[in-house]
Design a protein around this motif. Structure first.
Motif, mmCIF file in Angstrom:
data_model
loop_
_atom_site.group_PDB
_atom_site.id
_atom_site.type_symbol
_atom_site.label_atom_id
_atom_site.label_comp_id
_atom_site.label_asym_id
_atom_site.label_seq_id
_atom_site.Cartn_x
_atom_site.Cartn_y
_atom_site.Cartn_z
ATOM 1 N N PRO A 1 0.805 -1.228 0.000
ATOM 2 C CA PRO A 1 0.000 0.000 0.000
ATOM 3 C C PRO A 1 0.837 1.277 0.000
ATOM 4 N N TRP B 1 -1.951 2.912 -2.770
ATOM 5 C CA TRP B 1 -3.325 2.783 -2.300
ATOM 6 C C TRP B 1 -3.318 2.634 -0.787
ATOM 7 N N GLU B 2 -4.478 2.843 -0.181
ATOM 8 C CA GLU B 2 -4.596 2.775 1.277
ATOM 9 C C GLU B 2 -5.121 1.407 1.698
ATOM 10 N N SER C 1 -7.110 0.750 4.014
ATOM 11 C CA SER C 1 -8.519 0.847 4.396
ATOM 12 C C SER C 1 -9.441 0.680 3.192
ATOM 13 N N ARG C 2 -8.928 0.784 1.995
ATOM 14 C CA ARG C 2 -9.734 0.623 0.779
ATOM 15 C C ARG C 2 -9.976 -0.833 0.413
ATOM 16 N N LEU C 3 -9.288 -1.746 1.076
ATOM 17 C CA LEU C 3 -9.498 -3.164 0.807
ATOM 18 C C LEU C 3 -10.848 -3.599 1.356
ATOM 19 N N PRO C 4 -11.488 -4.572 0.717
ATOM 20 C CA PRO C 4 -12.763 -5.058 1.248
ATOM 21 C C PRO C 4 -12.538 -5.801 2.567
ATOM 22 N N ASP C 5 -13.546 -5.746 3.411
ATOM 23 C CA ASP C 5 -13.456 -6.444 4.690
ATOM 24 C C ASP C 5 -13.428 -7.945 4.446
ATOM 25 N N SER D 1 -8.204 -10.261 2.386
ATOM 26 C CA SER D 1 -7.496 -9.001 2.186
ATOM 27 C C SER D 1 -6.507 -8.743 3.328
#
Length: 131
Positions: free
Chosen positions: A58, A61-62, A64-68, A72
């Motif tokens: 990351p 990208w961040e 926190s943008r990954l799906p729960d 991930s």
């Protein structure tokens, strides 16, 4: 201060994180220098692998943008470059970081330096012939 992010006491952990990340990068350089000296084509392979790792870590990208979900988080936790980045970035953003991240970075330093010293001790006399 311009962007509204103020420094707190966790920012001093970034100094320790930077030192740990530097120690890890140093042993990686020693091992890769020995391997790339012996196998000359390995340099191009490592350059391509590092470019792919840049997109998996990351930086662009961040997290926190990954799906729960567990997949991930598993992708992040198995990525050593994520931990090396997080140990410096999180304290600067006001978070102490996770215990897993600090443990992974310290374990990487201990295991990596052991490996680097074994490599250096074993192949030191052969390096001049490989050049």
């Amino acid at each position: 201060m311009i962007f509204g992010k103020f420094v707190n006491l966790y920012a001093f952990l970034a100094i320790l994180g930077f030192l740990l990340a530097s120690l890890n990068i140093l042993w990686m350089m020693i091992v890769l220098a020995i391997l790339c000296t012996r196998y000359r084509d390995l340099t191009q392979i490592i350059q391509n692998v590092m470019q792919v790792c840049l997109y998996l870590t990351p930086v662009m990208w961040e997290p926190s943008r990954l799906p729960d979900g567990t997949k991930s988080m598993l992708m992040l936790n198995l990525n050593p470059f994520y931990h090396l980045l997080s140990v410096v970035r999180d304290p600067l953003l006001g978070n102490p970081g996770t215990l897993i991240t600090w443990c992974v970075v310290v374990a990487m330093a201990v295991v990596g330096w052991t490996l680097a010293l074994v490599f250096l001790n074993r192949y030191r006399s052969r390096i001049t012939y490989w050049l």
